[in-house]
Structures are given as C-alpha cells and as structure tokens.
Design a protein around this motif. Structure first.
Motif, PDB file in Angstrom:
ATOM      1  N   ARG A 191       0.818  -1.216   0.000  1.00  0.00           N
ATOM      2  CA  ARG A 191       0.000   0.000   0.000  1.00  0.00           C
ATOM      3  C   ARG A 191       0.846   1.259   0.000  1.00  0.00           C
ATOM      4  O   ARG A 191       0.404   2.317  -0.449  1.00  0.00           O
ATOM      5  CB  ARG A 191      -0.934   0.003   1.217  1.00  0.00           C
ATOM      6  CG  ARG A 191      -2.057  -1.014   1.138  1.00  0.00           C
ATOM      7  CD  ARG A 191      -3.115  -0.732   2.189  1.00  0.00           C
ATOM      8  NE  ARG A 191      -2.613  -0.887   3.539  1.00  0.00           N
ATOM      9  CZ  ARG A 191      -2.653  -2.030   4.226  1.00  0.00           C
ATOM     10  NH1 ARG A 191      -3.163  -3.128   3.658  1.00  0.00           N
ATOM     11  NH2 ARG A 191      -2.181  -2.092   5.453  1.00  0.00           N
ATOM     12  N   LEU A 192       2.064   1.169   0.506  1.00  0.00           N
ATOM     13  CA  LEU A 192       2.965   2.329   0.505  1.00  0.00           C
ATOM     14  C   LEU A 192       3.295   2.784  -0.910  1.00  0.00           C
ATOM     15  O   LEU A 192       3.478   3.979  -1.156  1.00  0.00           O
ATOM     16  CB  LEU A 192       4.249   1.975   1.260  1.00  0.00           C
ATOM     17  CG  LEU A 192       5.366   3.019   1.267  1.00  0.00           C
ATOM     18  CD1 LEU A 192       4.874   4.339   1.871  1.00  0.00           C
ATOM     19  CD2 LEU A 192       6.572   2.497   2.027  1.00  0.00           C
ATOM     20  N   GLN A 193       3.385   1.851  -1.856  1.00  0.00           N
ATOM     21  CA  GLN A 193       3.716   2.157  -3.252  1.00  0.00           C
ATOM     22  C   GLN A 193       4.991   3.007  -3.335  1.00  0.00           C
ATOM     23  O   GLN A 193       5.027   4.078  -3.936  1.00  0.00           O
ATOM     24  CB  GLN A 193       2.550   2.880  -3.931  1.00  0.00           C
ATOM     25  CG  GLN A 193       1.291   2.034  -4.026  1.00  0.00           C
ATOM     26  CD  GLN A 193       0.144   2.747  -4.718  1.00  0.00           C
ATOM     27  OE1 GLN A 193       0.127   3.966  -4.837  1.00  0.00           O
ATOM     28  NE2 GLN A 193      -0.818   1.978  -5.196  1.00  0.00           N
ATOM     29  N   LEU A 194       6.035   2.474  -2.735  1.00  0.00           N
ATOM     30  CA  LEU A 194       7.307   3.193  -2.676  1.00  0.00           C
ATOM     31  C   LEU A 194       7.838   3.535  -4.065  1.00  0.00           C
ATOM     32  O   LEU A 194       8.451   4.587  -4.268  1.00  0.00           O
ATOM     33  CB  LEU A 194       8.324   2.344  -1.910  1.00  0.00           C
ATOM     34  CG  LEU A 194       9.637   3.011  -1.500  1.00  0.00           C
ATOM     35  CD1 LEU A 194       9.381   4.181  -0.567  1.00  0.00           C
ATOM     36  CD2 LEU A 194      10.557   1.989  -0.816  1.00  0.00           C
ATOM     37  N   TYR A 195       7.579   2.669  -5.030  1.00  0.00           N
ATOM     38  CA  TYR A 195       8.098   2.881  -6.383  1.00  0.00           C
ATOM     39  C   TYR A 195       7.509   4.120  -7.054  1.00  0.00           C
ATOM     40  O   TYR A 195       8.021   4.599  -8.061  1.00  0.00           O
ATOM     41  CB  TYR A 195       7.826   1.648  -7.246  1.00  0.00           C
ATOM     42  CG  TYR A 195       6.375   1.234  -7.301  1.00  0.00           C
ATOM     43  CD1 TYR A 195       5.495   1.812  -8.206  1.00  0.00           C
ATOM     44  CD2 TYR A 195       5.890   0.255  -6.434  1.00  0.00           C
ATOM     45  CE1 TYR A 195       4.162   1.433  -8.237  1.00  0.00           C
ATOM     46  CE2 TYR A 195       4.555  -0.124  -6.463  1.00  0.00           C
ATOM     47  CZ  TYR A 195       3.693   0.472  -7.360  1.00  0.00           C
ATOM     48  OH  TYR A 195       2.369   0.106  -7.392  1.00  0.00           O
ATOM     49  N   ASN A 196       6.420   4.666  -6.492  1.00  0.00           N
ATOM     50  CA  ASN A 196       5.802   5.865  -7.065  1.00  0.00           C
ATOM     51  C   ASN A 196       6.382   7.164  -6.528  1.00  0.00           C
ATOM     52  O   ASN A 196       5.992   8.249  -6.984  1.00  0.00           O
ATOM     53  CB  ASN A 196       4.292   5.853  -6.815  1.00  0.00           C
ATOM     54  CG  ASN A 196       3.551   4.992  -7.815  1.00  0.00           C
ATOM     55  OD1 ASN A 196       4.024   4.792  -8.945  1.00  0.00           O
ATOM     56  ND2 ASN A 196       2.407   4.464  -7.416  1.00  0.00           N
ATOM     57  N   LYS A 197       7.291   7.090  -5.561  1.00  0.00           N
ATOM     58  CA  LYS A 197       7.887   8.308  -5.001  1.00  0.00           C
ATOM     59  C   LYS A 197       9.029   8.760  -5.917  1.00  0.00           C
ATOM     60  O   LYS A 197      10.196   8.484  -5.674  1.00  0.00           O
ATOM     61  CB  LYS A 197       8.380   8.052  -3.573  1.00  0.00           C
ATOM     62  CG  LYS A 197       7.239   7.776  -2.605  1.00  0.00           C
ATOM     63  CD  LYS A 197       7.729   7.747  -1.179  1.00  0.00           C
ATOM     64  CE  LYS A 197       6.577   7.482  -0.225  1.00  0.00           C
ATOM     65  NZ  LYS A 197       5.553   8.539  -0.263  1.00  0.00           N
ATOM     66  N   LYS A 198       8.675   9.481  -6.949  1.00  0.00           N
ATOM     67  CA  LYS A 198       9.623   9.842  -8.012  1.00  0.00           C
ATOM     68  C   LYS A 198      10.723  10.786  -7.551  1.00  0.00           C
ATOM     69  O   LYS A 198      11.756  10.894  -8.206  1.00  0.00           O
ATOM     70  CB  LYS A 198       8.860  10.465  -9.184  1.00  0.00           C
ATOM     71  CG  LYS A 198       7.723   9.596  -9.733  1.00  0.00           C
ATOM     72  CD  LYS A 198       8.215   8.217 -10.154  1.00  0.00           C
ATOM     73  CE  LYS A 198       7.082   7.374 -10.725  1.00  0.00           C
ATOM     74  NZ  LYS A 198       7.509   6.003 -11.069  1.00  0.00           N
ATOM     75  N   ASN A 199      10.513  11.490  -6.437  1.00  0.00           N
ATOM     76  CA  ASN A 199      11.530  12.418  -5.943  1.00  0.00           C
ATOM     77  C   ASN A 199      12.567  11.742  -5.054  1.00  0.00           C
ATOM     78  O   ASN A 199      13.581  12.351  -4.705  1.00  0.00           O
ATOM     79  CB  ASN A 199      10.860  13.558  -5.160  1.00  0.00           C
ATOM     80  CG  ASN A 199       9.976  14.426  -6.028  1.00  0.00           C
ATOM     81  OD1 ASN A 199      10.449  15.065  -6.958  1.00  0.00           O
ATOM     82  ND2 ASN A 199       8.680  14.442  -5.747  1.00  0.00           N
ATOM     83  N   LEU A 200      12.311  10.496  -4.669  1.00  0.00           N
ATOM     84  CA  LEU A 200      13.175   9.810  -3.707  1.00  0.00           C
ATOM     85  C   LEU A 200      14.496   9.409  -4.356  1.00  0.00           C
ATOM     86  O   LEU A 200      14.523   8.621  -5.298  1.00  0.00           O
ATOM     87  CB  LEU A 200      12.452   8.575  -3.167  1.00  0.00           C
ATOM     88  CG  LEU A 200      13.083   7.880  -1.962  1.00  0.00           C
ATOM     89  CD1 LEU A 200      13.161   8.822  -0.768  1.00  0.00           C
ATOM     90  CD2 LEU A 200      12.285   6.635  -1.599  1.00  0.00           C
ATOM     91  N   LEU A 201      15.598   9.953  -3.821  1.00  0.00           N
ATOM     92  CA  LEU A 201      16.928   9.680  -4.372  1.00  0.00           C
ATOM     93  C   LEU A 201      17.797   8.852  -3.430  1.00  0.00           C
ATOM     94  O   LEU A 201      18.671   8.112  -3.875  1.00  0.00           O
ATOM     95  CB  LEU A 201      17.645  10.993  -4.699  1.00  0.00           C
ATOM     96  CG  LEU A 201      16.967  11.894  -5.735  1.00  0.00           C
ATOM     97  CD1 LEU A 201      17.781  13.170  -5.926  1.00  0.00           C
ATOM     98  CD2 LEU A 201      16.798  11.172  -7.057  1.00  0.00           C
ATOM     99  N   ARG A 202      17.580   8.992  -2.112  1.00  0.00           N
ATOM    100  CA  ARG A 202      18.406   8.287  -1.121  1.00  0.00           C
ATOM    101  C   ARG A 202      17.481   7.528  -0.175  1.00  0.00           C
ATOM    102  O   ARG A 202      16.640   8.130   0.497  1.00  0.00           O
ATOM    103  CB  ARG A 202      19.291   9.279  -0.355  1.00  0.00           C
ATOM    104  CG  ARG A 202      20.332   9.946  -1.240  1.00  0.00           C
ATOM    105  CD  ARG A 202      21.149  10.980  -0.492  1.00  0.00           C
ATOM    106  NE  ARG A 202      20.346  12.142  -0.126  1.00  0.00           N
ATOM    107  CZ  ARG A 202      20.076  13.150  -0.940  1.00  0.00           C
ATOM    108  NH1 ARG A 202      20.539  13.144  -2.180  1.00  0.00           N
ATOM    109  NH2 ARG A 202      19.342  14.172  -0.545  1.00  0.00           N
ATOM    110  N   LEU A 203      17.679   6.218  -0.092  1.00  0.00           N
ATOM    111  CA  LEU A 203      16.772   5.365   0.674  1.00  0.00           C
ATOM    112  C   LEU A 203      17.554   4.355   1.494  1.00  0.00           C
ATOM    113  O   LEU A 203      18.496   3.723   1.006  1.00  0.00           O
ATOM    114  CB  LEU A 203      15.829   4.630  -0.290  1.00  0.00           C
ATOM    115  CG  LEU A 203      14.889   3.578   0.333  1.00  0.00           C
ATOM    116  CD1 LEU A 203      13.891   4.226   1.281  1.00  0.00           C
ATOM    117  CD2 LEU A 203      14.177   2.791  -0.762  1.00  0.00           C
ATOM    118  N   GLY A 204      17.161   4.209   2.758  1.00  0.00           N
ATOM    119  CA  GLY A 204      17.716   3.176   3.626  1.00  0.00           C
ATOM    120  C   GLY A 204      16.598   2.270   4.114  1.00  0.00           C
ATOM    121  O   GLY A 204      15.547   2.754   4.549  1.00  0.00           O
ATOM    122  N   LEU A 205      16.802   0.966   4.057  1.00  0.00           N
ATOM    123  CA  LEU A 205      15.824  -0.019   4.508  1.00  0.00           C
ATOM    124  C   LEU A 205      16.484  -0.923   5.538  1.00  0.00           C
ATOM    125  O   LEU A 205      17.390  -1.689   5.210  1.00  0.00           O
ATOM    126  CB  LEU A 205      15.306  -0.856   3.330  1.00  0.00           C
ATOM    127  CG  LEU A 205      14.588  -0.089   2.210  1.00  0.00           C
ATOM    128  CD1 LEU A 205      14.292  -1.013   1.037  1.00  0.00           C
ATOM    129  CD2 LEU A 205      13.308   0.566   2.727  1.00  0.00           C
TER     130      LEU A 205
END
Length: 448
Positions: A191-205
């Motif tokens: 439901r988060l649909q992380l792949y749609n956050k087009k502005n996201l450049l730096r991500l930590g999981l």
C-alpha cells in the motif's frame, strides 16, 4: 552576557565548549527565548563527554517558552542530552529545518509534530533511544529529508507510525526506514507504493537484527517474510543511493538490477544471502558489502556476465567489449567470515573489462579469503588498497614477506594491519570489558 538591545536579533549560534562545567543551562535558555522573539535561526550546541559527572549543569530539556519563537525557520539542537522535546515546539509553524542528530537520549518526538506543516528537513539520525514516531509525521507533506523513520515500536501501537504513514510524503528525497521487522503483513508495504515516489533519491531499509536461538522454524519464517517485504518495497527507478541492512532473506530481489541510476549501494548484515546479486551493469560508483557471512564465493555471477570457456569459439576482434561495473570507484568488503574464493574466470580478457575506474579497494576481516583477483590488482586506476584483519591475504601480499607482493607493489597507497594487532585488539577488548584502564601495549600499536 547581556542581551540588552538585541531583541531584534535574527540569528544566534551558541557553542558551549565547557566540557566539564557547562555554562549554559535551562534558566538561561528560558530568558533568551523570552527576549529574542525575532529569531529566525538558532543553534545550541554543548560538547557533552560520555562519563561526565551526572549532576553537571547540562541542558537536559528545552524550556516550554521555545514556542514563542514563532519566526524560527532553523533550529539546531544536535548532540544535546535532552530526553524529550516540549509540545510547545509544535507552535513554530514557520520551522523548516529541525536538527536533532546525535541526541542519543532523545526518547520521543512531540505528539503534535504534525502541526509543523512547513517542515522540509527532519535531521534525526543517530538518535538511538528514539524507538517510534508519532502518527503526526504523516501530515508533514513538505518533508524532503527524513533521516530516520521508525516503524511501530511504541507502547501503544495505535499512536505510532505504521509503514504506510510515509505514503503522503510525496516530496521526500531522502528517507531511512528502520524497524521493518515490525511490519505485520506485506500488504502494508504494498500500500505504501514506494516505487511511485519519483523524488526519492536516497533510501535506507533496515530490518530487524537476527535473534540467536529462535529455532530453525522461526528462521525460515523470517527469511520468507523479509523476502516478500523487500520485494514489495521496490524503490523508484531513479533512486541514487540505497542501503539494505539486517535483511534476513536468502536472495535479493530482482528489482535491484533495474535501478539504472544507482550510484551507491550498501548491503550490510544480510547474513542469510548466499550469493551476491549480478550488479555489474549498474552505474555504481560506491559499493559496500559488510557481514554477508553466508557468501563463500564471488565469481562471474557478481559481474552479471556468463563464464567463458577456453574450448569455446574465439571472439572476434570486432566484437563489442563488455564492461562490468563501468563507473565503480570505491569497493569495500568487510566481515565476510566464510568468503574463501574471489575470482573471475575470464579467458577472453581483450573483450571484457572489470571495474576499470576502481581507485579504492578495502578488504577487512575476511579470515578465509585466500587471494584477491589478479585482474583487479592489475588495473592501473587502483590508487588505494587496504587489507585489514585478513591473515591469509596479509601473508600473501605483505611487503618483503609475501609471495605476491609484486602484484600490488605498483599501487601508490597500501595499508595493512600491523603484525600481531589481532591479539592486541583481543586483549584490549577483554581489558575494556573488565573495566580496566587503557592497555599500555595497545596504545603503542600504530593503527593509523
């Protein structure tokens, strides 16, 4: 210091460097806040020393009247020993940047933080006592930077953030998500649909640490859960920096090789992964592999190219060359306990190039690794080589002693752990755990 006549001051930077007897306290802050209502930028720093006297006059809380600084746009409280922030902080509706990095005692953020609608940067990295986020975070739709987002973790699950709380933060450029082991079902990640956050450049999981003694059945469940969860957390294709930490799955998702803008990748403590993913076609510039303790061999599969056979047809001189890791400059490999072999079985070298721009190679704590790939050591771009706590490699490549010193002697900067440092470190740790003073012998070791 008198502040008479400074009531229209816009910027105040306070650096209290009194290490053992701080001169700045809560009453002084309260007086400042009451008289400097025009402040736009405020920095309060104290250099707290671990082990300082517990009754020293450190700033342990921010006065309630901080809410009077309604014009404040930038507030820096980093490294203070505060445990909480007052709810009145949420009245600073003009605040755009809050820096609370390295506030290691900070346990919670204000419940009303959702009122700070103009907040663009919440710099809360290295806040180790911060175990949950208030649900108001989901209202901060102007956020570009959220250094630490903790999933769940609160006493009352209803008042803490769930993973899908990030869905509304469409302007995020940087976010590090912790506590993914608290996600109850993969649907939440979908439901988060992380792949749609087009502005996201730096991500930590960051998932959960492996718990010893949970049994084989529990281990299998965690492996499958983490695999499904990470698969659902596919980032946007334009992400440039990605960290994956404490992932419990035994394989990494296929979407990893589709991130065509990825410049930096860190795979840390993914202890069940037995094979490295085929990353050679990505435009990576920095790659760090740490504590992937199930990986025993690194070969051509890592490059993303097929192994060639000496009995196969010879390649034509007109064939296009294949470049694996065409932009990689820095490679760090550490704590790979089971890694024994690192070799590329390449016979048609004239058509295959591996890491042609690699300038820095660091290998640490790989006790079983027998040799480094000759192909990498021969690259003319390599300027720095670090071999630390790798006994077999050190014996093989050490100057004047190693049989293969000649293979690395052309590299301008070479660093190896001094002879005997392993035993000195082991003794020093034992002494430290026993509460003893610094070990004289360890102090003499040149660890530079």
């Amino acid at each position: 210091m008198s502040i008479h006549g400074l009531n229209r001051l816009h910027t105040l930077l306070i650096y209290d460097e009194s290490l053992f007897n701080p001169s700045l306290n809560n009453s002084i802050l309260s007086e400042l806040f009451s008289k400097l209502a025009c402040l736009r930028a405020l920095v309060i720093r104290q250099y707290y020393l671990l082990g300082s006297h517990p009754e020293a006059n450190w700033i342990r809380e921010i006065p309630e009247n901080v809410g009077k600084l309604i014009h404040l746009k930038y507030l820096n409280l980093s490294e203070l020993v505060i445990e909480r922030l007052p709810e009145t902080l949420c009245e600073l509706y003009n605040l755009q940047k809050l820096d609370i990095r390295l506030c290691r005692n900070l346990r919670e953020l204000p419940e009303g933080i959702g009122k700070l609608m103009n907040m663009r940067s919440l710099l809360n990295g290295e806040t180790r006592s911060l175990k949950y986020m208030p649900i108001g975070i989901s209202k901060l739709t102007s956020l570009r930077t959220l250094e630490k987002f903790v999933v769940g973790g609160g006493v009352d699950g209803g008042s803490t953030c769930r993973l899908e709380s990030l869905k509304n933060l469409q302007l995020l450029r940087e976010c590090r998500v912790q506590g993914l082991s608290n996600v109850s079902h993969v649907d939440e990640a979908e439901r988060l649909q992380l792949y749609n956050k087009k502005n996201l450049l730096r991500l930590g999981l960051q998932f959960g640490r492996v718990v010893d003694g949970e049994g084989e059945e529990g281990r299998r469940k965690n492996i499958e859960k983490d695999k499904q969860l990470l698969e659902a957390l596919q980032p946007p294709l334009n992400v440039e920096t990605l960290w994956i930490v404490y992932y419990g799955g035994n394989i990494l998702p296929k979407w990893l090789t589709s991130l065509t803008n990825l410049r930096e990748l860190k795979l840390l403590s993914c202890v069940n992964c037995e094979h490295l993913p085929p990353l050679g076609k990505l435009p990576l510039e920095k790659l760090e592999l740490y504590n992937l303790k199930s990986v025993k061999r690194v070969g051509n599969e890592f490059l993303g190219i097929e192994e060639s056979s000496e009995d196969g047809p010879s390649s034509s001189s007109s064939s296009p060359s294949v470049i694996a890791f065409p932009k990689l400059k820095s490679l760090k490999v550490g704590a790979m306990e089971e890694l024994e072999e690192w070799n590329y079985r390449i016979t048609r070298k004239e058509n295959i190039s591996i890491m042609p721009r690699l300038s820095s190679l660091e290998v640490r704590s790989c006790n079983k690794l027998k040799a480094l790939p000759d192909y990498l050591l021969q690259t003319t771009a390599l300027q720095e080589l670090t071999i630390w706590e790798c006994p077999i490699l050190e014996n093989r490549y050490r100057e004047g002693k190693g049989e293969d010193w000649h293979k690395i002697s052309h590299i301008p900067h070479i660093q190896m752990s001094p002879d005997g440092i392993r035993e000195k470190i082991r003794i020093a740790l034992l002494v430290h755990q026993a509460g003893s003073a610094l070990l004289d012998e360890f102090k003499a070791v040149d660890t530079s």
